[in-house]
Design an enzyme around this catalytic site. Structure first.
Site, PDB file in Angstrom:
ATOM      1  N   CYS A 188      81.186  75.784   9.230  1.00  0.00           N
ATOM      2  CA  CYS A 188      81.462  74.795  10.293  1.00  0.00           C
ATOM      3  C   CYS A 188      80.297  73.818  10.226  1.00  0.00           C
ATOM      4  O   CYS A 188      79.362  73.898  11.006  1.00  0.00           O
ATOM      5  CB  CYS A 188      81.537  75.482  11.655  1.00  0.00           C
ATOM      6  SG  CYS A 188      82.969  76.557  11.818  1.00  0.00           S
ATOM      7  N   PRO A 194      77.718  67.895  11.841  1.00  0.00           N
ATOM      8  CA  PRO A 194      77.435  66.756  10.952  1.00  0.00           C
ATOM      9  C   PRO A 194      76.474  67.063   9.808  1.00  0.00           C
ATOM     10  O   PRO A 194      75.935  66.141   9.201  1.00  0.00           O
ATOM     11  CB  PRO A 194      76.824  65.733  11.900  1.00  0.00           C
ATOM     12  CG  PRO A 194      76.099  66.571  12.919  1.00  0.00           C
ATOM     13  CD  PRO A 194      76.913  67.825  13.093  1.00  0.00           C
ATOM     14  N   GLY A 195      76.236  68.327   9.529  1.00  0.00           N
ATOM     15  CA  GLY A 195      75.494  68.664   8.320  1.00  0.00           C
ATOM     16  C   GLY A 195      74.022  68.989   8.513  1.00  0.00           C
ATOM     17  O   GLY A 195      73.271  69.072   7.544  1.00  0.00           O
ATOM     18  N   GLY A 196      73.597  69.199   9.751  1.00  0.00           N
ATOM     19  CA  GLY A 196      72.184  69.496  10.006  1.00  0.00           C
ATOM     20  C   GLY A 196      71.715  70.730   9.243  1.00  0.00           C
ATOM     21  O   GLY A 196      70.682  70.710   8.568  1.00  0.00           O
ATOM     22  N   LYS A 197      72.500  71.800   9.334  1.00  0.00           N
ATOM     23  CA  LYS A 197      72.059  73.055   8.702  1.00  0.00           C
ATOM     24  C   LYS A 197      72.363  73.045   7.212  1.00  0.00           C
ATOM     25  O   LYS A 197      71.623  73.639   6.426  1.00  0.00           O
ATOM     26  CB  LYS A 197      72.686  74.252   9.433  1.00  0.00           C
ATOM     27  CG  LYS A 197      72.252  74.288  10.895  1.00  0.00           C
ATOM     28  CD  LYS A 197      72.818  75.428  11.675  1.00  0.00           C
ATOM     29  CE  LYS A 197      72.510  75.274  13.150  1.00  0.00           C
ATOM     30  NZ  LYS A 197      73.259  74.186  13.827  1.00  0.00           N
ATOM     31  N   ASP A 243      84.311  71.586   7.033  1.00  0.00           N
ATOM     32  CA  ASP A 243      84.543  71.322   8.458  1.00  0.00           C
ATOM     33  C   ASP A 243      85.984  70.852   8.633  1.00  0.00           C
ATOM     34  O   ASP A 243      86.556  70.201   7.759  1.00  0.00           O
ATOM     35  CB  ASP A 243      83.575  70.276   9.013  1.00  0.00           C
ATOM     36  CG  ASP A 243      83.429  70.388  10.532  1.00  0.00           C
ATOM     37  OD1 ASP A 243      82.439  71.000  10.995  1.00  0.00           O
ATOM     38  OD2 ASP A 243      84.317  69.893  11.263  1.00  0.00           O
ATOM     39  N   ASP A 299      90.191  74.050   7.354  1.00  0.00           N
ATOM     40  CA  ASP A 299      90.126  74.984   8.473  1.00  0.00           C
ATOM     41  C   ASP A 299      89.542  76.307   7.962  1.00  0.00           C
ATOM     42  O   ASP A 299      90.139  76.957   7.102  1.00  0.00           O
ATOM     43  CB  ASP A 299      91.553  75.170   9.021  1.00  0.00           C
ATOM     44  CG  ASP A 299      91.593  76.096  10.230  1.00  0.00           C
ATOM     45  OD1 ASP A 299      90.612  76.827  10.466  1.00  0.00           O
ATOM     46  OD2 ASP A 299      92.615  76.088  10.936  1.00  0.00           O
ATOM     47  N   ASP A 351      78.261  78.679  11.894  1.00  0.00           N
ATOM     48  CA  ASP A 351      77.724  78.041  13.109  1.00  0.00           C
ATOM     49  C   ASP A 351      78.957  77.666  13.938  1.00  0.00           C
ATOM     50  O   ASP A 351      79.433  76.536  13.896  1.00  0.00           O
ATOM     51  CB  ASP A 351      76.911  76.804  12.695  1.00  0.00           C
ATOM     52  CG  ASP A 351      76.223  76.126  13.859  1.00  0.00           C
ATOM     53  OD1 ASP A 351      76.149  76.722  14.949  1.00  0.00           O
ATOM     54  OD2 ASP A 351      75.742  74.988  13.674  1.00  0.00           O
ATOM     55  N   CYS A 400      75.355  77.870  19.708  1.00  0.00           N
ATOM     56  CA  CYS A 400      74.347  77.304  20.620  1.00  0.00           C
ATOM     57  C   CYS A 400      74.768  77.636  22.051  1.00  0.00           C
ATOM     58  O   CYS A 400      74.962  76.750  22.865  1.00  0.00           O
ATOM     59  CB  CYS A 400      74.163  75.807  20.391  1.00  0.00           C
ATOM     60  SG  CYS A 400      75.675  74.843  20.471  1.00  0.00           S
TER      61      CYS A 400
HETATM   62  C1  LIG Z   1      78.370  73.654  16.274  1.00  0.00           C
HETATM   63  S1  LIG Z   1      79.184  72.447  15.348  1.00  0.00           S
HETATM   64  C2  LIG Z   1      78.410  72.630  13.780  1.00  0.00           C
HETATM   65  C3  LIG Z   1      77.059  71.971  13.654  1.00  0.00           C
HETATM   66  C4  LIG Z   1      76.559  71.996  12.225  1.00  0.00           C
HETATM   67  N1  LIG Z   1      76.511  73.334  11.694  1.00  0.00           N
HETATM   68  C5  LIG Z   1      75.175  71.380  12.096  1.00  0.00           C
HETATM   69  O1  LIG Z   1      74.182  72.098  12.061  1.00  0.00           O
HETATM   70  O2  LIG Z   1      75.098  70.144  12.028  1.00  0.00           O
HETATM   71  C6  LIG Z   1      80.724  73.230  15.075  1.00  0.00           C
HETATM   72  C7  LIG Z   1      81.608  72.543  14.067  1.00  0.00           C
HETATM   73  O3  LIG Z   1      82.709  73.410  13.807  1.00  0.00           O
HETATM   74  C8  LIG Z   1      83.794  72.600  13.423  1.00  0.00           C
HETATM   75  N2  LIG Z   1      85.001  73.460  13.496  1.00  0.00           N
HETATM   76  C9  LIG Z   1      85.654  73.897  14.590  1.00  0.00           C
HETATM   77  N3  LIG Z   1      86.675  74.705  14.230  1.00  0.00           N
HETATM   78  C10 LIG Z   1      86.656  74.787  12.877  1.00  0.00           C
HETATM   79  C11 LIG Z   1      87.465  75.443  11.921  1.00  0.00           C
HETATM   80  N4  LIG Z   1      88.502  76.206  12.293  1.00  0.00           N
HETATM   81  N5  LIG Z   1      87.171  75.292  10.619  1.00  0.00           N
HETATM   82  C12 LIG Z   1      86.125  74.518  10.233  1.00  0.00           C
HETATM   83  N6  LIG Z   1      85.344  73.858  11.093  1.00  0.00           N
HETATM   84  C13 LIG Z   1      85.593  73.987  12.399  1.00  0.00           C
HETATM   85  C14 LIG Z   1      83.729  71.442  14.381  1.00  0.00           C
HETATM   86  O4  LIG Z   1      84.436  70.323  13.870  1.00  0.00           O
HETATM   87  C15 LIG Z   1      82.218  71.216  14.470  1.00  0.00           C
HETATM   88  O5  LIG Z   1      81.824  70.202  13.585  1.00  0.00           O
END
Ligand SMILES: C[S@@+](CC[C@H](N)C(=O)[O-])C[C@H]1O[C@@H](n2cnc3c(N)ncnc32)[C@H](O)[C@@H]1O
Length: 451
Positions: free
Chosen positions: A269, A272-275, A291, A317, A336, A389
């Site tokens: 997940c 925006p790519g931080g991790k 994502d 997904d 995440d 988080c």
């Molecule tokens: C907490 S954010 C991730 C932050 C990211 N890891 C970072 O550090 O920048 C959760 C992300 O999960 C994505 N998401 C939600 N359901 C998902 C799924 N079923 N498959 C893939 N991504 C999903 C959302 O679009 C969102 O960008």
């Protein structure tokens, strides 16, 4: 997106315009919209001031609503109520305000007069605010009985935090209402935290290192004005979020030796790519950044380009690997997961007003499904780091424990667990607190048995 930290309302823009902007943000939040896109709609010149006022109003909204109820049993129409609540929130709580209480009242009335939606409520707003100034002590005392007013969180949220953290709930709620500092993660491929702190100090910008890769600024600044932004020397990332990549890599680097193929990692997940970026800053590995949101995937690409990094970015997904997985197992998976974001209320003060109690169970069910679906994609001996988080145990500890109990090939390794939101300036220091300054987060490291 990490919101830009608070800045003082701009001196060039009249206060009444900023009050109108902050009231429009509150209206949007009350309508179920999150603050970040609502702020994007605000005129760029107004935005820093409006953001500062809106952040404050959302941190004091419970108190402001309780005061408004004392002043008028029936709320005025929504636009006028939003303006009145913003002004009350500022009048009862902004010690650092660069204006007097009387200026605030005059400007709130001016804001009401200058909009067709509130014009006919201007004298009502004037009356309420002037009465508040006259009877402030008594009115504040009357609202002291309301937990909503005291903690500035919905009652169900207060109850839930109290149930999940019986000895720390007050400190958590207090931390949620504090201002979070701007924290950077230094791109170790370009510079080091020590060098970057020196570069900031040379420009008279106060800063100190935090954790292994972080730098805290003592005062908020626009990130583009900081040295090395365009060159990709840093990213904005809270100190708790900076633990994810090292936690996953620490266990894997031991198995990735000379002559071994590069580590294959799935960031499930990722946007925006931080991790994702942090993983690539720390190790030469192949990362698939997945994502579900195509627009947010574009942000992964932009962020990685600025930092000089590359990943395989996939829109898909995570709960349907049949649509995107090439069938080759991963050495490591970072999950995440989507969550209530109850740990990052300091940076997103709207979150507590937007969530509904049922969201916790709904998101926990998604987290359970994602964990179960991704586990078979992991190599024997590989590691999965699960994080959210959130401070709610249903999205953290309970999730990881249930998973380990139902998957005999999973070992729950020593893990940070629940990190509670913590400011270094005021408040208690939790025993689990690694760095004295971070958002609320949950981390579990799960290892797959080799045989
Ligand atoms: C907490 S954010 C991730 C932050 C990211 N890891 C970072 O550090 O920048 C959760 C992300 O999960 C994505 N998401 C939600 N359901 C998902 C799924 N079923 N498959 C893939 N991504 C999903 C959302 O679009 C969102 O960008």
């Amino acid at each position: 997106m990490q919101p830009q930290p608070n800045s003082s309302p701009s001196a060039q823009v009249p206060l009444w315009r900023q009050l109108q902007g902050a009231a429009s943000i509150l209206l949007a939040v009350r309508d179920g919209q999150s603050m970040t896109p609502a702020l994007d709609d605000v005129d760029a010149q107004l935005r820093p001031g409006v953001q500062a006022l809106a952040f404050h109003a959302l941190r004091w909204l419970g108190r402001a609503e309780a005061l408004r109820q004392q002043l008028a049993k029936r709320p005025p129409p929504p636009e006028a109520d939003a303006l009145l609540c913003v002004a009350l929130a500022l009048a009862c709580g902004d010690e650092a305000a660069p204006y007097t209480a009387h200026t605030l009242v005059d400007q709130a009335v001016e804001a009401a007069k200058r909009s067709d939606a509130t014009l006919h409520q201007a004298s009502f707003i004037n009356g309420c605010l002037r009465r508040f100034l006259r009877e402030q002590g008594a009115l504040m005392a009357l609202t002291e009985k309301s937990p909503l007013a005291v903690w500035n969180h919905p009652q169900w949220w207060i109850d839930r935090v109290r149930k999940d953290h019986p000895t720390q709930w007050q400190d958590i709620l207090r931390a949620n209402n504090s201002r979070a500092p701007l924290i950077l993660r230094i791109n170790e491929r370009k510079t080091t935290p020590a060098q970057y702190v020196q570069a900031l100090l040379a420009m008279d910008i106060g800063a100190f290192p935090i954790g292994d890769h972080g730098v805290v600024l003592t005062e908020a600044r626009p990130v583009m004005s900081l040295p090395g932004f365009t060159e990709g020397h840093f990213s904005v990332q809270d100190a708790a979020a900076q633990l994810a990549a090292p936690l996953l890599l620490d266990g894997l680097m031991a198995v990735a030796g000379e002559g071994q193929p590069r580590l294959r990692i799935l960031d499930a997940c990722a946007a925006p790519g931080g991790k994702t970026a942090h993983l690539l800053e720390l190790a030469d590995c192949d990362v698939t950044a997945l994502d579900i949101d195509a627009k947010r995937c574009e942000r992964i690409a932009q962020n990685l380009t600025r930092l000089g990094l590359q990943a395989h970015i996939v829109v898909g997904d995570a709960s349907r690997p049949g649509n995107w997985w090439d069938g080759r197992p991963y050495d490591g998976i970072l999950l995440d997961a989507p969550c209530t974001a109850s740990g990052i209320v300091r940076r997103h003060p709207d979150v507590r007003w937007l969530r509904r109690p049922t969201d916790i169970a709904q998101l926990a069910a998604i987290q359970t499904r994602l964990l179960a679906t991704l586990w078979p994609l992991l190599k024997p001996g590989g590691r999965l780091v699960y994080c959210t988080c959130s401070v709610f145990r249903a999205e953290g500890e309970q999730q990881a424990q249930a998973f380990a109990a139902s998957h005999p090939d999973a070992v729950l390794m020593p893990s940070p667990g629940h990190l509670l939101p913590q400011g270094s300036v005021k408040g208690a220091v939790f025993p689990d607190n690694l760095m004295r300054e971070h958002d609320g987060f949950y981390y579990a490291v799960l290892q797959k048995r080799s045989a």
